[in-house]
Motif scaffolding. Structure first.
Motif, PDB file in Angstrom:
ATOM      1  N   GLU A  95       0.848  -1.182   0.000  1.00 33.79           N
ATOM      2  CA  GLU A  95       0.000   0.000   0.000  1.00 33.79           C
ATOM      3  C   GLU A  95       0.888   1.237   0.000  1.00 33.79           C
ATOM      4  N   ILE A  96       0.377   2.310  -0.571  1.00 38.21           N
ATOM      5  CA  ILE A  96       1.032   3.608  -0.468  1.00 38.21           C
ATOM      6  C   ILE A  96       0.326   4.340   0.673  1.00 38.21           C
ATOM      7  N   VAL A  97       1.093   4.628   1.724  1.00 36.32           N
ATOM      8  CA  VAL A  97       0.543   5.278   2.907  1.00 36.32           C
ATOM      9  C   VAL A  97       1.164   6.668   3.017  1.00 36.32           C
ATOM     10  N   ILE A  98       0.320   7.670   3.098  1.00 35.45           N
ATOM     11  CA  ILE A  98       0.781   9.053   3.230  1.00 35.45           C
ATOM     12  C   ILE A  98       1.064   9.332   4.695  1.00 35.45           C
ATOM     13  N   HIS A 146      10.532   9.616   9.903  1.00 29.76           N
ATOM     14  CA  HIS A 146      10.688   8.541  10.891  1.00 29.76           C
ATOM     15  C   HIS A 146       9.639   8.546  11.997  1.00 29.76           C
ATOM     16  N   LYS A 147       8.514   9.215  11.765  1.00 34.92           N
ATOM     17  CA  LYS A 147       7.406   9.175  12.719  1.00 34.92           C
ATOM     18  C   LYS A 147       6.417   8.096  12.280  1.00 34.92           C
ATOM     19  N   GLY A 148       5.548   7.687  13.194  1.00 41.65           N
ATOM     20  CA  GLY A 148       4.573   6.648  12.892  1.00 41.65           C
ATOM     21  C   GLY A 148       3.605   7.056  11.794  1.00 41.65           C
ATOM     22  N   LEU A 149       3.293   6.094  10.911  1.00 42.54           N
ATOM     23  CA  LEU A 149       2.363   6.367   9.817  1.00 42.54           C
ATOM     24  C   LEU A 149       0.905   6.337  10.273  1.00 42.54           C
ATOM     25  N   PHE A 150       0.660   5.767  11.446  1.00 44.74           N
ATOM     26  CA  PHE A 150      -0.704   5.700  11.976  1.00 44.74           C
ATOM     27  C   PHE A 150      -0.718   6.234  13.395  1.00 44.74           C
ATOM     28  N   THR A 151      -1.747   7.012  13.709  1.00 40.92           N
ATOM     29  CA  THR A 151      -1.829   7.648  15.021  1.00 40.92           C
ATOM     30  C   THR A 151      -2.934   7.047  15.890  1.00 40.92           C
ATOM     31  N   GLY A 152      -3.863   6.317  15.282  1.00 42.99           N
ATOM     32  CA  GLY A 152      -5.007   5.803  16.025  1.00 42.99           C
ATOM     33  C   GLY A 152      -6.060   6.865  16.284  1.00 42.99           C
ATOM     34  N   HIS A 153      -5.898   8.033  15.669  1.00 45.94           N
ATOM     35  CA  HIS A 153      -6.827   9.148  15.814  1.00 45.94           C
ATOM     36  C   HIS A 153      -7.191   9.669  14.422  1.00 45.94           C
ATOM     37  N   PRO A 154      -8.369  10.266  14.270  1.00 44.96           N
ATOM     38  CA  PRO A 154      -8.698  10.891  12.993  1.00 44.96           C
ATOM     39  C   PRO A 154      -7.728  12.040  12.705  1.00 44.96           C
ATOM     40  N   LEU A 155      -7.327  12.152  11.462  1.00 42.56           N
ATOM     41  CA  LEU A 155      -6.434  13.239  11.062  1.00 42.56           C
ATOM     42  C   LEU A 155      -7.270  14.421  10.582  1.00 42.56           C
ATOM     43  N   PRO A 163     -16.385  11.837  19.747  1.00 41.77           N
ATOM     44  CA  PRO A 163     -15.755  10.757  20.524  1.00 41.77           C
ATOM     45  C   PRO A 163     -15.944   9.377  19.879  1.00 41.77           C
ATOM     46  N   ALA A 164     -17.095   9.150  19.272  1.00 40.06           N
ATOM     47  CA  ALA A 164     -17.345   7.874  18.593  1.00 40.06           C
ATOM     48  C   ALA A 164     -16.442   7.734  17.372  1.00 40.06           C
ATOM     49  N   TYR A 165     -16.246   8.827  16.650  1.00 33.42           N
ATOM     50  CA  TYR A 165     -15.372   8.800  15.472  1.00 33.42           C
ATOM     51  C   TYR A 165     -13.929   8.529  15.909  1.00 33.42           C
ATOM     52  N   GLU A 166     -13.554   9.097  17.040  1.00 32.73           N
ATOM     53  CA  GLU A 166     -12.226   8.860  17.616  1.00 32.73           C
ATOM     54  C   GLU A 166     -12.051   7.370  17.942  1.00 32.73           C
ATOM     55  N   GLN A 167     -13.056   6.766  18.566  1.00 30.84           N
ATOM     56  CA  GLN A 167     -13.004   5.331  18.875  1.00 30.84           C
ATOM     57  C   GLN A 167     -12.932   4.506  17.597  1.00 30.84           C
ATOM     58  N   ALA A 168     -13.711   4.883  16.607  1.00 32.61           N
ATOM     59  CA  ALA A 168     -13.730   4.148  15.344  1.00 32.61           C
ATOM     60  C   ALA A 168     -12.366   4.209  14.663  1.00 32.61           C
ATOM     61  N   ALA A 169     -11.704   5.351  14.728  1.00 32.99           N
ATOM     62  CA  ALA A 169     -10.379   5.492  14.109  1.00 32.99           C
ATOM     63  C   ALA A 169      -9.403   4.488  14.695  1.00 32.99           C
ATOM     64  N   ALA A 170      -9.433   4.326  16.005  1.00 31.90           N
ATOM     65  CA  ALA A 170      -8.526   3.391  16.669  1.00 31.90           C
ATOM     66  C   ALA A 170      -8.781   1.965  16.194  1.00 31.90           C
ATOM     67  N   ALA A 171     -10.043   1.632  15.907  1.00 32.78           N
ATOM     68  CA  ALA A 171     -10.388   0.283  15.460  1.00 32.78           C
ATOM     69  C   ALA A 171     -10.136   0.074  13.962  1.00 32.78           C
ATOM     70  N   LEU A 172     -10.302   1.123  13.148  1.00 28.67           N
ATOM     71  CA  LEU A 172     -10.210   0.976  11.692  1.00 28.67           C
ATOM     72  C   LEU A 172      -8.777   1.047  11.156  1.00 28.67           C
ATOM     73  N   GLU A 173      -7.934   1.844  11.812  1.00 23.10           N
ATOM     74  CA  GLU A 173      -6.544   1.894  11.351  1.00 23.10           C
ATOM     75  C   GLU A 173      -5.864   0.580  11.708  1.00 23.10           C
ATOM     76  N   PRO A 174      -4.941   0.098  10.932  1.00 19.97           N
ATOM     77  CA  PRO A 174      -4.229   0.732   9.834  1.00 19.97           C
ATOM     78  C   PRO A 174      -4.768   0.389   8.443  1.00 19.97           C
TER      79      PRO A 174
END
Length: 141
Positions: free
Chosen positions: A4-7, A32-41, A76-87
């Protein structure tokens, strides 16, 4: 092995990551930082375009506004969903007040509106607030 190409959410660089390695905490080759944060960008128009048109992950977008009560209650629900949907799904949010052009381009008539985009094309959309479980189920359906 598919990749995958990950921005990068920090510097905007495109990174090739083996699909099997997405869950291993990949880091950007440039900053060199993480490609996923577990939070909505929170993205502006340029970052939105990079994730949607240069990246290959599906992108879940929440079109919202700071003055919108249902948007704030769904945050808050979108925040929870981000943690579950990434990466495997990139989760972003677009402030339609700050990025009116994106709202216009995508014909956003009510907020919050969720949209799933893959390969630069809208796959589906849903208007109205949802809880985290429904967001996750909707994104995977």
């Amino acid at each position: 092995m598919t990749s995958e190409i990950v921005i990068c959410p920090h510097c905007g660089s495109a990174n090739r990551v083996a699909r099997e390695r997405l869950g291993d905490g990949p880091q950007c080759g440039k900053c060199h930082k993480g490609l996923f944060t577990g939070h909505p960008l929170a993205v502006n128009a340029a970052a939105f375009a990079a994730h949607v048109h240069r990246g290959t992950l599906p992108v879940l977008v929440d079109f919202w506004a700071p003055w919108c009560g249902p948007c704030r209650s769904m945050a808050p629900a979108y925040e929870q969903a981000a943690a579950a949907l990434e990466p495997f799904i990139r989760v972003v949010k677009v402030d339609t007040e700050a990025e009116q052009g994106l709202g216009s381009t995508y014909g956003i008539r009510s907020i919050p509106t969720l949209m799933l985009i893959q390969g630069g094309r809208e796959i589906k959309r849903q208007a109205g607030a949802m809880d985290a479980r429904r967001i996750i189920e909707w994104a995977h359906a």
